[in-house]
Write a protein that holds these residues in place. Structure first.
Motif, short mmCIF file in Angstrom:
data_model
loop_
_atom_site.label_atom_id
_atom_site.label_comp_id
_atom_site.label_asym_id
_atom_site.label_seq_id
_atom_site.Cartn_x
_atom_site.Cartn_y
_atom_site.Cartn_z
N ARG A 1 69.25 105.29 40.90
CA ARG A 1 68.95 103.87 40.80
C ARG A 1 68.37 103.33 42.10
O ARG A 1 67.96 102.19 42.16
N GLU A 2 68.38 104.11 43.15
CA GLU A 2 67.85 103.64 44.43
C GLU A 2 66.39 104.07 44.54
O GLU A 2 66.09 105.25 44.64
N LYS A 3 65.51 103.08 44.51
CA LYS A 3 64.08 103.39 44.55
C LYS A 3 63.68 104.14 45.81
O LYS A 3 62.90 105.07 45.78
N THR B 1 66.95 93.36 33.67
CA THR B 1 68.30 93.90 33.58
C THR B 1 68.21 95.29 32.95
O THR B 1 67.86 95.41 31.78
N PRO B 2 68.49 96.34 33.70
CA PRO B 2 68.38 97.71 33.15
C PRO B 2 69.29 97.87 31.94
O PRO B 2 70.41 97.35 31.89
N THR C 1 62.95 104.40 37.99
CA THR C 1 64.15 104.56 38.81
C THR C 1 65.29 103.74 38.22
O THR C 1 66.16 104.26 37.55
N PHE C 2 65.26 102.44 38.43
CA PHE C 2 66.35 101.58 37.97
C PHE C 2 66.52 101.64 36.46
O PHE C 2 67.63 101.55 35.95
N ASP C 3 65.40 101.77 35.73
CA ASP C 3 65.45 101.68 34.28
C ASP C 3 65.15 103.02 33.61
O ASP C 3 64.80 103.08 32.45
N GLU C 4 65.33 104.14 34.36
CA GLU C 4 64.85 105.44 33.90
C GLU C 4 65.54 105.90 32.62
O GLU C 4 64.93 106.55 31.77
N TRP D 1 60.11 100.50 39.19
CA TRP D 1 61.36 99.98 38.60
C TRP D 1 61.72 100.74 37.33
O TRP D 1 62.87 101.13 37.12
#
Length: 673
Positions: free
Chosen positions: A23-25, A186-187, A145-148, A142
């Motif tokens: 989650r960390e880009k 919002t993931p 990473t965050f929304d993978e 995004w």
């Protein structure tokens, strides 16, 4: 072998992402950079031939290398990333060999998202995806990473495209500065639930698709991204009252389901895109209050279902072409405040649905069309502040005894043009007319006497050369609220019949040679707030009944022949802000009751015959901004000292005169010696 090594590296990539936190880009970027270094080391260990690596991007394209000797590609692990080298090469237009190392990060992110495919045109423009500052780069970052973990079905599905488009819109419109963030980005949450301004419906495959977007007055900035074209099912796109700049992207034409577009009150520049022709079902288009500076494209006139076209307050230029006639469903045409040239579009006559025509504040020239052929059958006609000239023509065989019920005209504004001749009697038989303004032209002769305006609320014919008496028919105008006949050549006084208009708020008759006296019955107008009878050759005294007008804010009786005193009843005008009685023959003293007018800003009593001391009680007028007393030879005394401390009041001896003491007048010595 090489294939196993590639698969190993891909597995290592995923492991590193999990170790650093996927989650960390920043960790994701570090992971990819680390893998680029590893692949270079593997190449050295395997002692591969002198292949030309794609600028250290072999991992991003699943390990593809190029053998210059054979002209062939050596590929391994290609299936692991879900797209072929051939597709990737086609996607990037043959630029794959020249990618910089940092561009691998974006390409890897695209591969993770399944965004490379040959079955359709590219979703992402390769020219912007490698710009680290672009909304597209941020969106890919995004989502990968965050929304993978969120399943969008890959590039081939509408789910991915609409989610990607909305993420790009968030970054492009600088979502971090929005007034209402709601649950944007919002993931794991369906994009339809990010905001109440994202409207969705289920399609035939039971998939929730975006059918509308509304971000009215939410401090949107930045530019409109071309990715809005991915919202192909959207029926509305509304971003009014924001600060969005840049141009309108051509991709808006790909939103083929659109029925309403509202981008009004922004900072948009450039041309109206011709691609809007692709939105065949468009009903409402509002691009008003921007800085668009093109002509109106003819392609816009092919929108056969368009009912509302509002382009007011831009810098649009050029003429209105005959293609305008193609808008057979048009109801509202609002092109005010532009630089449109040419003549009045006579083709409007054939658009039978057209109710509202607003072309005010442009540079239209020529004569108006025959008025009986087009005007009575519309509801609103605004042509003010143009360069129209000539007389108002009517059909020579027009039957004035025809049933007026067929007329629907409610609003007429042809003020401030170069029109001349008499005012056509056709205007007098419009029972539905509520607003009528022909001010600022060269009309002559009497005002029409055959007036039948049962619904009239606003009547203005100021700044012409009209003669005779003021128009009659007051008894049939029970709704009249505004009457402005200033600066004409009317005579024979103010008719007492005006007192039979109980809704009258503005009575403006300045600059006529009315003569006679001021009707005392004006006190029958309880809503009157602005009474202006300046320079009307009025005689006699000021009716004390004027002091009974509870809502009066402006009273201007200056430059007349009025005599006697200032009525003490003026002290009852508690809402009065401007009192102008200068240049008359008023005598006696200034009433102390004027101190009750605590909202007064302007008091002008100059050029009369007032006498006595200036009332000390007037120090209660703490909102004064202008005070003029000069040329009252009998006036004496001293201004209240408190006047010197009013921040809004600039005292000048040139205004006060030299007979009333004014110690703080800034020009006292220069004026009075």
């Amino acid at each position: 072998d090489e294939n196993s090594i590639a698969l190993l590296l891909i597995s290592l990539s995923k492991s590193l992402q999990e170790s650093f936190g996927k989650r960390e880009k920043s960790m994701h970027v570090l992971t990819l950079s680390f893998l680029i270094i590893i692949i270079a080391g593997v190449r050295a260990q395997l002692q591969l031939p002198d292949y030309i690596l794609y600028e250290e991007c072999e991992l991003c394209i699943s390990g593809g290398v190029y053998d210059p000797a054979t002209g062939s590609d050596v590929l391994f692990g290609i299936e692991a990333l879900g797209f072929s080298y051939t597709c990737a090469e086609a996607y990037f237009g043959g630029k794959l060999k020249f990618l910089a190392p940092e561009q691998c990060v974006a390409l890897q992110g695209m591969a993770v998202l399944g965004m490379c495919g040959c079955d359709k045109a590219p979703v992402i423009d390769p020219n912007v995806i490698f710009d680290f500052t672009s909304p597209q780069f941020k969106a890919v970052g995004w989502m990968s990473t965050f929304d993978e973990d969120y399943d969008t079905g890959g590039l081939g599905g509408q789910r991915f495209e609409q989610r990607y488009a909305l993420v790009v819109m968030y970054y492009s419109f600088q979502g971090e500065n929005w007034i209402n963030q709601e649950q944007w980005l919002t993931p794991g949450l369906h994009e339809c639930e990010w905001s109440g301004g994202i409207f969705c419906q289920f399609d035939e495959t039971d998939t929730r698709v975006v059918t509308g977007f509304d971000a009215t007055r939410n401090n949107l900035q930045g530019t409109v991204p071309p990715e809005i074209g991915l919202l192909a099912s959207s029926e509305s796109f509304r971003i009014p009252k924001n600060s969005v700049g840049g141009t309108i992207p051509d991709s808006i034409g790909k939103m083929t389901s659109l029925s309403a577009v509202d981008m009004s009150d922004n900072l948009l520049t450039g041309a109206i895109p011709t691609s809007l022709e692709g939105a065949r079902d468009l009903i409402i288009l509002d691009l008003s209050k921007n800085q668009l500076n093109s002509s109106i494209p003819d392609e816009l006139y092919n929108l056969e279902f368009l009912r509302t076209l509002v382009l007011t307050s831009n810098n649009l230029s050029g003429p209105l072409t005959e293609s305008l006639n193609n808008l057979k469903s048009l109801v509202t045409l609002d092109l005010r405040e532009n630089e449109i040239t040419g003549t009045f579009p006579v083709t409007l006559d054939s658009i039978v649905t057209l109710d509202i025509v607003l072309l005010d504040n442009n540079r239209l020239t020529g004569s108006l069309p025959i008025i009986t052929q087009i005007f009575p059958f519309r509801k609103t006609l605004g042509l003010s502040h143009n360069l129209f000239s000539g007389n108002i023509a009517i059909s020579p065989d027009y039957d004035f005894s025809a049933d007026p019920s067929e007329f629907r005209l409610q609003y007429v504004d042809i003020s401030y043009n170069l029109l001349s001749g008499p005012i056509s009697p056709i205007f007098g038989v419009l029972p539905t007319c509520r607003y009528f303004d022909v001010s600022g032209n060269g009309f002559v002769g009497p005002f029409p006497s055959n007036i039948r305006w049962d619904s009239l609320e606003f009547l203005a014919a100021a700044n012409n050369a009209l003669t005779g008496t003021l128009p009659g028919g007051w008894r049939s105008w029970p709704r009249l609220a505004h009457l402005d006949m200033s600066n004409n050549q009317f005579t024979q006084g103010v008719p007492e019949a005006v007192c039979e208009c109980p809704e009258l708020e503005f009575l403006l008759l300045t600059g006529n040679q009315l003569g006679s006296t001021i009707p005392a019955c004006l006190s029958n107008l309880p809503r009157l707030c602005h009474l202006e009878l300046r320079n009307c050759s009025l005689t006699g005294t000021i009716p004390t009944s004027i002091g009974q007008l509870p809502d009066l804010t402006i009273l201007d009786l200056s430059t007349n022949l009025l005599t006697s005193t200032i009525p003490t009843e003026f002290g009852n005008l508690l809402t009065l802000k401007h009192l102008k009685l200068q240049n008359n023959f008023l005598t006696s003293t200034i009433p102390t009751q004027l101190a009750n007018m605590i909202d007064l800003k302007t008091l002008n009593l100059a050029d009369n015959a007032l006498r006595g001391a200036f009332p000390a009680q007037l120090d209660a007028l703490v909102k004064l901004e202008n005070l003029t007393l000069r040329n009252n030879l009998g006036l004496r005394g001293q201004l209240p000292p408190s006047f010197c401390f009013l921040s809004t009041l600039e005292l000048l001896a040139g205004d006060i005169g030299c007979l009333v003491g004014c110690d703080c007048c800034s020009d006292l010595e220069a004026t009075c010696g």
